[in-house]
Design a protein around this motif. Structure first.
Motif, short mmCIF file in Angstrom:
data_model
loop_
_atom_site.label_atom_id
_atom_site.label_comp_id
_atom_site.label_asym_id
_atom_site.label_seq_id
_atom_site.Cartn_x
_atom_site.Cartn_y
_atom_site.Cartn_z
N ILE A 5 70.93 132.80 8.73
CA ILE A 5 70.76 133.77 10.08
C ILE A 5 69.25 133.87 10.52
CG2 ILE A 5 71.06 135.79 11.01
CD1 ILE A 5 73.76 136.31 9.08
N ASN A 6 68.32 134.00 9.54
CA ASN A 6 67.18 134.11 9.79
C ASN A 6 66.37 132.95 10.41
OD1 ASN A 6 66.92 136.69 8.75
ND2 ASN A 6 66.09 136.09 6.99
N GLN A 7 67.03 131.77 10.08
CA GLN A 7 66.47 130.29 10.66
C GLN A 7 67.03 130.15 12.12
OE1 GLN A 7 68.04 127.91 7.56
NE2 GLN A 7 65.99 127.68 6.55
N ARG A 8 68.31 130.59 12.26
CA ARG A 8 68.90 130.51 13.49
C ARG A 8 68.00 131.53 14.52
NH1 ARG A 8 74.96 130.54 11.64
NH2 ARG A 8 74.25 132.72 11.68
N VAL A 9 67.93 132.66 14.03
CA VAL A 9 67.13 133.70 15.00
C VAL A 9 65.71 133.24 15.44
CG1 VAL A 9 66.26 136.12 14.79
CG2 VAL A 9 68.37 135.63 14.02
N ARG A 10 65.05 132.77 14.54
CA ARG A 10 63.74 132.28 14.64
C ARG A 10 63.51 130.91 15.45
NH1 ARG A 10 59.75 134.89 14.76
NH2 ARG A 10 58.67 132.75 14.86
N LYS A 11 64.64 130.42 15.73
CA LYS A 11 64.52 128.97 16.41
C LYS A 11 64.12 129.18 17.97
CE LYS A 11 67.56 124.99 17.16
NZ LYS A 11 68.80 124.44 17.00
N PRO A 13 62.18 131.75 19.49
CA PRO A 13 60.77 131.99 19.76
C PRO A 13 59.85 130.71 19.29
CG PRO A 13 62.02 133.66 18.38
CD PRO A 13 63.10 132.74 18.62
N ASP A 14 60.34 130.00 18.22
CA ASP A 14 59.44 129.04 17.89
C ASP A 14 59.61 127.72 19.14
OD1 ASP A 14 58.87 130.15 15.55
OD2 ASP A 14 60.65 128.95 14.33
N ALA A 15 60.84 127.60 19.65
CA ALA A 15 60.95 126.70 20.74
C ALA A 15 59.83 127.23 22.06
CB ALA A 15 62.15 126.59 21.29
N LEU A 16 59.84 128.47 22.06
CA LEU A 16 59.00 129.07 23.26
C LEU A 16 57.55 128.69 22.92
CD1 LEU A 16 61.18 132.18 24.32
CD2 LEU A 16 60.91 130.05 25.73
N ARG A 17 57.16 128.98 21.79
CA ARG A 17 55.81 128.99 21.25
C ARG A 17 55.49 127.41 21.38
NH1 ARG A 17 56.95 133.01 17.78
NH2 ARG A 17 55.54 134.70 18.15
N ALA A 18 56.34 126.54 21.20
CA ALA A 18 56.10 125.25 21.31
C ALA A 18 55.91 124.50 22.40
CB ALA A 18 57.27 124.06 20.53
N ALA A 19 56.78 125.32 23.50
CA ALA A 19 56.51 124.93 25.06
C ALA A 19 55.25 125.55 25.58
CB ALA A 19 57.64 125.57 25.73
#
Length: 80
Positions: A5-11, A13-19
């Motif tokens: 669940i933690n990995q899915r929840v982080r996905k 925000p990580d994608a937005l930061r990568a953008a």
């Protein structure tokens, strides 16, 4: 093995930061708080009183508006 669940929840925000985006927290007045409207009125009256006493304000605002109109006109001509 499925993602935790933690990995899915982080996905996301990580994608937005990568953008190239970053999170920002903004605190704003609580408009539901008792007395909010009265405080807005009080502050508005102070500003209105100060504006009424500033006899050069009208001319200043007219000049600023004229400058904006001139700049917009020059911009539209340059784009043509």
């Amino acid at each position: 093995m499925p993602a935790s669940i933690n990995q899915r929840v982080r996905k996301r925000p990580d994608a937005l930061r990568a953008a190239g985006l970053r999170p920002v927290q903004i605190w704003v007045p609580d408009t539901r708080r008792p007395g909010f409207a009265e405080e807005c009125r009080r502050q508005s009256m102070i500003v209105a009183s100060a504006d009424a006493e500033d006899h050069g304000l009208g001319g200043f605002l007219d000049a600023a508006l004229s400058d904006l109109a001139d700049r917009d006109e020059r911009s539209s001509v340059a784009l043509s």
